[in-house]
Scaffold this motif. Structure first.
Motif, PDB file in Angstrom:
ATOM      1  N   LYS A   1       1.264   9.596  -5.863  1.00  0.00           N
ATOM      2  CA  LYS A   1       1.797  10.947  -5.696  1.00  0.00           C
ATOM      3  C   LYS A   1       2.890  11.264  -6.710  1.00  0.00           C
ATOM      4  O   LYS A   1       3.551  12.309  -6.606  1.00  0.00           O
ATOM      5  N   GLY A   2       3.101  10.375  -7.657  1.00  0.00           N
ATOM      6  CA  GLY A   2       4.127  10.612  -8.669  1.00  0.00           C
ATOM      7  C   GLY A   2       5.531  10.396  -8.170  1.00  0.00           C
ATOM      8  O   GLY A   2       6.477  11.031  -8.666  1.00  0.00           O
ATOM      9  N   GLY A   3       5.690   9.488  -7.179  1.00  0.00           N
ATOM     10  CA  GLY A   3       6.999   9.318  -6.565  1.00  0.00           C
ATOM     11  C   GLY A   3       7.832   8.188  -7.124  1.00  0.00           C
ATOM     12  O   GLY A   3       8.894   7.886  -6.574  1.00  0.00           O
ATOM     13  N   VAL A   4       7.404   7.550  -8.219  1.00  0.00           N
ATOM     14  CA  VAL A   4       8.146   6.414  -8.753  1.00  0.00           C
ATOM     15  C   VAL A   4       9.539   6.830  -9.210  1.00  0.00           C
ATOM     16  O   VAL A   4      10.540   6.171  -8.909  1.00  0.00           O
ATOM     17  N   SER A   5       9.635   7.937  -9.929  1.00  0.00           N
ATOM     18  CA  SER A   5      10.940   8.401 -10.407  1.00  0.00           C
ATOM     19  C   SER A   5      11.857   8.747  -9.242  1.00  0.00           C
ATOM     20  O   SER A   5      13.061   8.462  -9.270  1.00  0.00           O
ATOM     21  N   ALA A   6      11.279   9.361  -8.195  1.00  0.00           N
ATOM     22  CA  ALA A   6      12.079   9.716  -7.026  1.00  0.00           C
ATOM     23  C   ALA A   6      12.599   8.460  -6.330  1.00  0.00           C
ATOM     24  O   ALA A   6      13.757   8.413  -5.896  1.00  0.00           O
ATOM     25  N   ILE A   7      11.758   7.428  -6.228  1.00  0.00           N
ATOM     26  CA  ILE A   7      12.195   6.172  -5.626  1.00  0.00           C
ATOM     27  C   ILE A   7      13.339   5.584  -6.438  1.00  0.00           C
ATOM     28  O   ILE A   7      14.330   5.092  -5.893  1.00  0.00           O
TER      29      ILE A   7
ATOM     30  N   GLY B   1      18.251   3.589  -6.852  1.00  0.00           N
ATOM     31  CA  GLY B   1      18.977   3.080  -8.005  1.00  0.00           C
ATOM     32  C   GLY B   1      18.214   2.020  -8.764  1.00  0.00           C
ATOM     33  O   GLY B   1      18.750   1.420  -9.707  1.00  0.00           O
ATOM     34  N   LEU B   2      16.941   1.769  -8.385  1.00  0.00           N
ATOM     35  CA  LEU B   2      16.143   0.776  -9.093  1.00  0.00           C
ATOM     36  C   LEU B   2      15.663   1.324 -10.425  1.00  0.00           C
ATOM     37  O   LEU B   2      15.276   2.494 -10.512  1.00  0.00           O
ATOM     38  N   PRO B   3      15.667   0.518 -11.467  1.00  0.00           N
ATOM     39  CA  PRO B   3      15.122   0.966 -12.759  1.00  0.00           C
ATOM     40  C   PRO B   3      13.641   1.317 -12.621  1.00  0.00           C
ATOM     41  O   PRO B   3      12.873   0.564 -12.019  1.00  0.00           O
ATOM     42  N   VAL B   4      13.242   2.449 -13.166  1.00  0.00           N
ATOM     43  CA  VAL B   4      11.857   2.900 -13.058  1.00  0.00           C
ATOM     44  C   VAL B   4      10.912   1.889 -13.692  1.00  0.00           C
ATOM     45  O   VAL B   4       9.819   1.629 -13.176  1.00  0.00           O
ATOM     46  N   GLU B   5      11.315   1.292 -14.801  1.00  0.00           N
ATOM     47  CA  GLU B   5      10.449   0.338 -15.487  1.00  0.00           C
ATOM     48  C   GLU B   5      10.181  -0.883 -14.592  1.00  0.00           C
ATOM     49  O   GLU B   5       9.071  -1.417 -14.568  1.00  0.00           O
ATOM     50  N   ARG B   6      11.201  -1.303 -13.846  1.00  0.00           N
ATOM     51  CA  ARG B   6      11.006  -2.439 -12.944  1.00  0.00           C
ATOM     52  C   ARG B   6      10.042  -2.069 -11.822  1.00  0.00           C
ATOM     53  O   ARG B   6       9.211  -2.883 -11.407  1.00  0.00           O
TER      54      ARG B   6
ATOM     55  N   ASP C   1       0.823  -1.209   0.000  1.00  0.00           N
ATOM     56  CA  ASP C   1       0.000   0.000   0.000  1.00  0.00           C
ATOM     57  C   ASP C   1       0.858   1.261   0.000  1.00  0.00           C
ATOM     58  O   ASP C   1       0.506   2.257  -0.626  1.00  0.00           O
ATOM     59  N   LYS C   2       1.988   1.234   0.718  1.00  0.00           N
ATOM     60  CA  LYS C   2       2.876   2.393   0.727  1.00  0.00           C
ATOM     61  C   LYS C   2       3.486   2.621  -0.655  1.00  0.00           C
ATOM     62  O   LYS C   2       3.612   3.762  -1.110  1.00  0.00           O
ATOM     63  N   LEU C   3       3.832   1.545  -1.343  1.00  0.00           N
ATOM     64  CA  LEU C   3       4.371   1.672  -2.697  1.00  0.00           C
ATOM     65  C   LEU C   3       3.329   2.253  -3.637  1.00  0.00           C
ATOM     66  O   LEU C   3       3.622   3.137  -4.448  1.00  0.00           O
ATOM     67  N   LYS C   4       2.079   1.804  -3.509  1.00  0.00           N
ATOM     68  CA  LYS C   4       0.997   2.330  -4.343  1.00  0.00           C
ATOM     69  C   LYS C   4       0.709   3.787  -4.005  1.00  0.00           C
ATOM     70  O   LYS C   4       0.414   4.597  -4.890  1.00  0.00           O
ATOM     71  N   GLU C   5       0.801   4.133  -2.723  1.00  0.00           N
ATOM     72  CA  GLU C   5       0.569   5.514  -2.304  1.00  0.00           C
ATOM     73  C   GLU C   5       1.600   6.456  -2.908  1.00  0.00           C
ATOM     74  O   GLU C   5       1.267   7.544  -3.397  1.00  0.00           O
ATOM     75  N   LEU C   6       2.866   6.042  -2.898  1.00  0.00           N
ATOM     76  CA  LEU C   6       3.917   6.869  -3.491  1.00  0.00           C
ATOM     77  C   LEU C   6       3.735   6.987  -4.993  1.00  0.00           C
ATOM     78  O   LEU C   6       3.992   8.036  -5.582  1.00  0.00           O
ATOM     79  N   ASN C   7       3.272   5.924  -5.619  1.00  0.00           N
ATOM     80  CA  ASN C   7       3.034   5.982  -7.054  1.00  0.00           C
ATOM     81  C   ASN C   7       1.920   6.968  -7.374  1.00  0.00           C
ATOM     82  O   ASN C   7       2.007   7.719  -8.355  1.00  0.00           O
TER      83      ASN C   7
END
Length: 263
Positions: free
Chosen positions: A137-143, A148-153, A129-135
């Motif tokens: 909010k547009g936080g995938v690129s920031a994560i 260092g994780l690939p955004v596509e992954r 749920d925390k991962l979905k919450e950040l997504n």
């Protein structure tokens, strides 16, 4: 005992010491509160020097206690300081309070490796749920930048985390309304059982044995279905509006009500 079996994660050692200190504190509290005995001392801070070998494996620091004559060991200087409950609540990262909430480690698929999941835990992302919450909010690129994780992954992991999952199908004895002759319900338990629609969250499309079934109630973790008498066995399919789906085969035919016209 071999060297590898003797090594343990550093946090396990700290938690073990903390657990024993908690027991000592509880004993002192019992002495003061229940036995009406004077509390003659209290422990505020504890300093501990630990001689151990340091190992690093799979993004985890492990320590192996040194022998009495081992001169190559490292020295850990640990200070355990007393803190209050408000200090813990203010500074500690909150974990999931809901025992049903899925942890990041539950995403056992090829979108995230074990190392990837540990990297997410390091930045406080411990639940799906925390991962979905950040997504949201547009936080995938920031994560991606921080870990260092690939955004596509990450996007693949989010897609799988958002897909419906069916864990159990159970019969319910109560019917629709007050008429006991009405059809009984099926209770579906899982995760992400409602999807995103044009106007927000929307009930999924549900079929049993290939035929549509009425959805009486829908939440993220539970569906109440009103199946026909012949729909108490077969494959259950839960489909979101975006096409994400989950299936589960079951057989509850012994609980099915009698079809109309049957004795």
């Amino acid at each position: 005992m071999t060297e590898n079996s003797a090594a343990l994660p550093l946090e396990n050692f700290i938690q073990a010491v903390q657990s024993q200190l908690d027991k000592a504190q509880s004993a002192m509290a019992m002495k003061a509160r229940n036995l009406n005995l004077p509390l003659t001392f209290a422990i505020k801070d504890i300093t501990l020097d630990l001689r151990a070998h340091v190992e690093f494996a799979r993004n985890e620091i492990r320590i192996r206690p040194a022998g009495a004559t081992d001169a190559q060991a490292s020295l850990f200087h640990l200070v355990f300081a007393a803190i209050t409950r408000p200090m813990i609540e203010e500074n500690a990262t909150a974990l999931a309070d809901d025992p049903n909430e899925r942890q990041i480690t539950d995403l056992q698929d090829d979108s995230l490796t074990e190392e990837n999941r540990r990297q997410l835990e390091w930045i406080g992302v411990r639940t799906v749920d925390k991962l979905k919450e950040l997504n949201a909010k547009g936080g995938v690129s920031a994560i991606g930048r921080v870990t260092g994780l690939p955004v596509e992954r990450l996007r693949q992991a989010l897609e799988r985390a958002s897909a419906p999952a069916v864990e159990h199908v159970l019969p319910m004895s109560r019917g629709l309304g007050d008429d006991p002759a009405q059809r009984r319900l099926l209770r579906v338990i899982g995760h992400n059982l409602i999807g995103d629609g044009p106007a927000g969250k929307a009930a999924p499309r549900v079929t049993l044995a290939g035929q549509a079934v009425a959805v009486v109630k829908a939440t993220e973790r539970e569906l109440l279905l009103a199946p026909q008498a012949h729909q108490w066995a077969g494959e259950l399919s839960v489909v979101h509006g975006d096409g994400l789906a989950a299936t589960l085969s079951f057989d509850l035919s012994p609980f099915a009500p009698a079809a109309e016209g049957e004795a």
